[in-house]
Design a protein around this motif. Structure first.
Motif, mmCIF file in Angstrom:
data_model
loop_
_atom_site.group_PDB
_atom_site.id
_atom_site.type_symbol
_atom_site.label_atom_id
_atom_site.label_comp_id
_atom_site.label_asym_id
_atom_site.label_seq_id
_atom_site.Cartn_x
_atom_site.Cartn_y
_atom_site.Cartn_z
ATOM 1 N N ARG A 33 49.389 38.556 34.866
ATOM 2 C CA ARG A 33 50.048 39.738 34.761
ATOM 3 C C ARG A 33 49.847 40.639 35.675
ATOM 4 N NH1 ARG A 33 51.443 42.175 28.814
ATOM 5 N NH2 ARG A 33 49.469 42.802 28.756
ATOM 6 N N THR A 34 50.877 41.392 36.341
ATOM 7 C CA THR A 34 50.694 42.421 37.301
ATOM 8 C C THR A 34 49.709 43.541 36.849
ATOM 9 O OG1 THR A 34 52.403 41.582 38.500
ATOM 10 C CG2 THR A 34 51.547 43.463 39.654
ATOM 11 N N SER A 35 49.980 43.975 35.979
ATOM 12 C CA SER A 35 49.084 45.390 35.365
ATOM 13 C C SER A 35 48.885 44.976 33.751
ATOM 14 C CB SER A 35 49.861 46.314 35.709
ATOM 15 O OG SER A 35 49.461 47.429 35.038
ATOM 16 N N TYR A 36 47.806 45.622 33.328
ATOM 17 C CA TYR A 36 47.518 45.862 31.957
ATOM 18 C C TYR A 36 46.950 44.163 31.562
ATOM 19 C CZ TYR A 36 47.562 46.837 26.939
ATOM 20 O OH TYR A 36 47.145 47.182 25.798
ATOM 21 N N ALA A 37 46.277 43.647 32.302
ATOM 22 C CA ALA A 37 45.527 42.386 32.036
ATOM 23 C C ALA A 37 44.179 42.423 32.440
ATOM 24 C CB ALA A 37 46.535 41.291 32.468
#
Lengths: 352, 752
Positions: A236-240
């Motif tokens: 996932r591009t963010s928040y992972a």
């Protein structure tokens, strides 16, 4: 809710004295601790809230040219400090690749070092976890462990340290400034986190009650500013969290590598300084062949702890890419997608 | 209930003519962005207590002890509800009278049949005390081995799949078709268990007054919930009043009342005070349904021109050990592609999980990603462009039944989406496109489809002497925009401007609006509203045209038009009068009319009714690291009449993003030994974030359908997932040459 004592010290020494009591925990940003308390993973009897200690909130340049970052400086404030981002771009990039904008606004420098693993069995109190409950076993072994460690793990624990921030910090010889009852001491970040061995519950060298007051970067760390990158691969591009990440920093002179720093994230119970790879790089030609040799050296001791053999090959490739990106040079502005393999794609705000 | 419009809300735009078709902004938008929309858990009746579930940490076995004393000794804890003291029910929670009646875990015994099953309820003065009380129960179990995974138990062929479709269906001779084919493909795809994860957890505030029950809880089907609760407690349905003005998403998980919601009602009964119960996020992974995993094998044969000679689609799925819901994945192959022979079949295993349930596009989503992947493989095997291959196999009639389509503008969808995307010139072979930065670039497509379903609904319309109107139906707004779209239909039905009508919905004391599911709510409740409006206008016309004093005298009901609060002669629009004048002359304070919405059995028999669409995706893949990024999505959809293009586009966007989620993100990770879900939280159960969806375009393709219903509405809630997931998977193949065979697609699948 389980009752606990709440104490808000006025000074660092009051804080250290209060936290010397068994069962104490320091509270700063609370982005990890409060979740752990709600989930019943930790149950401190006493919370020592250091979040309002003013002297921990500063970023200072030291007389020797080094930098001292107070333990309560927020992740977002540090990443967006223009002077800091210019001198230590890989650290700023790592910070901005972590968590979400909201979490970065709350999370602190000291707390980031002390965040707990994201191993699902650590969070699942119905599972065995030597880190949570020493001697209970490790449910991650033989379980769902695609994201677990490939370096430095033991049969007692195969969890990884989730920090992005720590990865470039350990590469840049960061030092942790610690206050305890016996006074102040300095420990390199590389020595600060422990590998699990037989005692995975002992995650750092902190003694009970000791407090991180600052993180220092030596003057030399800024010498990599023009060739420093952080690369974070995830689905996932963010928040992972990272599947695997790497920080690479180079000093290059006429095609030769004169300084090299490399560290990996998401691969071990600590941010993993790849010194053997640095040794390969030092004095070598700044080219892909050297980077491949460095990657092989960095992963020479790696072994899968479960269904995660792919992370070894992925880590090799990430090392090569991070070094290649560092060689190409630090971008003039923070990429739209910090630390992403797609960081050069336009059109997305960096705090998306 | 009435939507409490915000004080600062601007009136709707001034418009000419009809409300239907206008891109109105959500009428409830102001309330939501200001935090004043009252969701179920926002209610705090006086004297309310908090209930917290204690849930099982094992998958299978029984509870042998609970430390009730410790929980009750905790300060603030009022009561602990267990099988020993749970109030009696009039109906066995394990009884099943019809397929939509799902068995519930209501503390009927000490058995455990899945992780996160309720085993006790702690009721306390505060949420914190109830939470700690639940932790203090420290359950001990007798544990039996968990049955986990698609091969975790002996398989069998279920009696029916989905809503009672046959598990095995066949048309033509598939084996002969495969035998005679010039080209054949066979491929197996796996999809994971997924959980609805609405932002708003299932929540209930329940209060008893004698044998009358007042409930605030999100529901996609108020009348069904009312009936189910009344049956369980042995009271009349009208004694159960449910308010559900807003749902923070449902996606099927709030279609039927769930066990935890009923436990909230039981807790209120036990303590004789109002009780609030809100599920924790991890507690939503079990008792409120999920999309079951599947393993699907497709076989296709093609002749020398790329025409399908046979499609065989087999799906293995899972259900719980104690109830029946079987994901009808293979049925996706019934409608889309022309083939002289089609065979679909299902089998299943029973696992120690909660019962799977309808989840946005149940069957279509899982089936579509496999079918669209296989079609892509078939096109490539024939050396054909995927769009050309789909057009070559375009179904002019529904393949499985031979019925004509009520309408089908799929060709236009293909054309418009391909044009907008820039599909022309795509290389046939994979791994041929790189962008300037060296990323592998791939283009893929998928066909979207979802049936146009209608349920049963009723509405009541009133015209008042002051010229205003009232429309009532117990419709449910899940975020899709029911408050707005239905008000638009109501306004047109009553011949009034939208600001002149009072639209009431979201409450069980209003006429039954049917279920907000199956993409059928707008069509069903919309037709009830339309018909109720027509009924009251007919009464009004009757009053006018029979009265000599009216300028409309003698026109006959068919001879008048209703618009802008006036009736006009159809043959002479200069002659008319206002509703107010007609009612004043008749001396009536108000008049009312009733309407129903239901499928027309005749056209149901004659036509295949489906919405269609085409989705094109561009992905970039890092050639060394395997990380995928969807850079563009273009979809074009034809779903009959569009009531509100803004809301419809949002539904398509949401569905398409869910398609990305299906292909690349969502997966419940189950421990292979314990059966416990390891990522039962929104940090680790991934859905796309904003940064994952940089460009999404949804085109609305015009389609008139005279057969689905008088308004021509098909439904848009679910179709966006279908097609999209396959398009992303096919784009990944086109970028990399690696054919995704399990979902979500992982980095390790592409490392090579």
């Amino acid at each position: 809710m389980r009752d606990f004592d709440y104490f808000r010290p006025a000074t660092i020494s009051d804080a250290v004295a209060a936290a010397a009591e068994p069962g104490s925990a320091y509270l700063a940003g609370g982005t990890n601790l409060l979740d752990l308390m709600k989930g019943g993973i930790t149950s401190p009897e006493r919370i020592v809230d250091i979040s309002r200690l003013p002297e921990l909130n500063r970023i200072e340049t030291l007389d020797d040219g080094g930098l001292r970052i107070g333990a309560l400086v927020r992740n977002a404030d540090l990443a967006h400090d223009p002077a800091f981002a210019k001198a230590y771009p890989a650290v700023a990039e790592a910070l901005l690749s972590g968590a979400s904008a909201q979490l970065r606004n709350a999370a602190t420098v000291g707390g980031n070092l002390l965040q707990r693993t994201r191993c699902s069995y650590f969070y699942d109190t119905a599972s065995a976890c030597n880190r949570r409950q020493p001697g209970s076993g490790c449910s991650a072994l033989g379980g769902e462990n695609r994201l677990h460690a490939i370096l430095g793990w033991s049969d007692a624990c195969i969890a990884t340290h989730p920090s992005d921030f720590c990865v470039p910090l350990v590469a840049l010889d960061a030092v942790v400034e610690i206050e305890g009852k016996e006074g102040r001491r300095h420990v390199t970040l590389e020595e600060f986190h422990r590998l699990p061995g037989d005692t995975p519950q002992r995650e750092t060298v902190l003694q009970p009650g000791e407090l991180i007051v600052a993180v220092r970067l030596p003057a030399q760390a800024a010498s990599f500013a023009s060739h420093a990158r952080y690369l974070k691969v995830r689905e996932r591009t963010s928040y992972a969290f990272a599947v695997v990440s790497a920080a690479a920093a180079l000093v290059v002179d006429r095609g030769k590598i004169r300084g090299a720093r490399l560290a990996l994230g998401g691969v071990a119970a600590k941010p993993w300084r790849a010194r053997s790879a640095e040794a390969v790089l030092l004095g070598a030609d700044a080219d892909e062949a050297s980077f491949v040799r460095a990657a092989d050296a960095a992963l020479a001791d790696a072994s899968p702890s479960g269904d995660n053999a792919f992370k070894i090959e992925l880590a090799r490739r990430i090392v090569v890419r991070a070094l290649t990106s560092a060689l190409a040079g630090t971008p003039a502005v923070m990429p739209a997608l910090p630390a992403s393999p797609f960081s050069s794609l336009p059109g997305v705000r960096h705090d998306a | 209930m009435t939507l409490e419009l915000g004080l600062n809300q601007q009136p709707a735009h001034t418009r000419q003519g009809s409300s239907i078709g206008q891109p109105l902004t959500r009428r409830d938008g102001f309330l939501k962005v200001t935090g004043t929309a009252r969701y179920a858990a926002d209610n705090h009746p006086p004297g309310m207590l908090y209930a917290v579930l204690a849930v099982s940490s094992i998958a299978r076995g029984r509870v042998v002890s609970l430390d009730i004393e410790a929980a009750k000794a905790h300060s603030g804890v009022v009561e602990v509800m267990t099988p020993l003291n749970r109030p009696a029910l009039a109906t066995d929670p394990d009884a099943k009278d019809h397929p939509f009646m799902f068995r519930l875990d209501l503390l009927q015994n000490d058995g455990v049949r899945y992780p996160n099953q309720s085993i006790a309820v702690v009721i306390a003065e505060t949420l914190e005390a109830a939470t700690e009380g639940a932790a203090l129960l420290s359950p001990r179990y007798e544990t039996e081995p968990a049955r986990v995974g698609l091969d975790g138990a002996e398989s069998f062929v279920p009696r029916g799949v989905g809503v009672g479709n046959p598990a095995v269906q066949q048309m033509g001779d598939v084996e002969a078709g495969l035998e005679s084919a010039r080209t054949r493909i066979e491929a197996t795809y796996e999809t994971p268990a997924q959980y609805h994860n609405a932002m708003e957890p299932h929540a209930i505030v329940a209060a008893w007054d004698g044998d009358r029950l007042s409930i605030d809880t999100p529901s996609q089907g108020l009348a069904m919930a009312q009936g189910r609760i009344a049956g369980l407690f042995g009271i009349a349905p009208q004694n159960v009043h449910i308010r559900s003005p807003f749902l923070g998403g449902g996606f099927g998980s709030k279609g039927m009342i769930s066990g935890p919601q009923v436990l909230g009602i039981l807790a209120a009964k036990l303590v004789g005070r109002p009780v609030k119960l809100v599920l924790r996020r991890e507690q939503m992974f079990g008792p409120v349904g999920h999309r079951a995993p599947t393993r699907q094998t497709l076989r296709m044969g093609m002749d020398g021109e790329g025409r399908l000679t046979a499609i065989s689609h087999h799906a293995r799925t899972t259900s719980s050990t104690f109830d029946d819901f079987f994901e009808p994945a293979a049925d996706a192959s019934h409608t889309l592609y022309a083939s002289p022979a089609i065979a679909t079949s299902h089998d299943a295993v029973r696992l120690d999980t909660g019962t799977p349930l309808f989840m946005r596009a149940p069957g279509e989503a899982t089936g579509s990603i496999a079918l669209e992947s296989a079609i892509d493989e078939a096109a490539h095997a024939c050396g054909m462009d995927p769009l050309e291959f789909r057009l070559r196999n375009y179904a002019e009639v529904e393949p499985m039944t031979g019925k004509p389509f009520s309408s089908k503008a799929l060709r236009e969808c293909y054309e418009q989406a391909a044009e907008a995307f820039g599909w022309a010139g795509r290389p046939l072979e994979p791994r041929r496109m790189r962008d300037a930065d060296g990323y592998l670039t791939g283009w893929g497509m998928g066909t979207a489809t979802f049936p146009a379903i209608m349920f049963q609904a009723e509405a009541r319309a009133v015209l008042r002497a002051d010229g205003s109107g009232l429309m009532e139906t117990g419709a449910q707004d899940m975020g899709q925009g029911a408050w707005t779209a239905f008000a638009q239909i109501a306004a047109d039905g009553l011949g009034l401007d939208i600001d002149q009508i009072d639209f009431r919905a979201g409450s069980s004391d209003l006429p039954n609006a049917g279920i907000a599911g199956g993409s059928g709510h707008t069509a069903t409740a919309g037709m009830a509203i339309h018909n109720a409006g027509a009924a009251v206008i007919a009464r009004l016309a009757d009053l006018a045209t029979r009265n000599e004093a009216s300028p409309l005298f003698g026109a006959g009901n068919e001879g008048v038009l209703a618009r802008g609060g006036r009736l006009y002669r159809r043959d002479d629009e200069s002659r008319g009068e206002s509703y107010t004048e007609i009612l004043a002359r008749a001396g009536l304070a108000e008049i009312e009319g009733h309407g129903k919405g239901a499928p027309d059995p005749t056209s149901q028999e004659a036509y295949a009714k489906h919405a269609h669409g085409a989705v094109f995706a561009e992905v970039k893949v890092d050639p060394d690291l395997g990380q995928i990024r969807v850079t563009r999505l273009v979809g074009a959809f034809a779903a009959g009449r569009v009531i509100n293009p803004r809301l419809v586009r949002s539904q398509y966007y949401g569905g398409m993003i869910w398609g990305v989620s299906f292909a690349l993100h969502e997966e419940a990770v189950t421990d292979r030994r314990s059966g416990r879900i390891q990522n039962a939280n929104l940090a680790e159960y991934h859905v796309p974030v904003n940064a994952d969806v940089p460009s999404v375009e949804a085109l609305l393709v015009h389609e008139d359908d005279p057969h689905v219903n008088a308004l021509g509405i098909k439904g848009v809630g679910e179709i966006g997932i279908t097609g999209t997931a396959g398009a992303v998977a096919n784009a990944v193949w086109h970028a990399t040459g690696v054919r995704p065979r399990r979902f979500p697609i992982r980095i390790e699948d592409l490392l090579g």
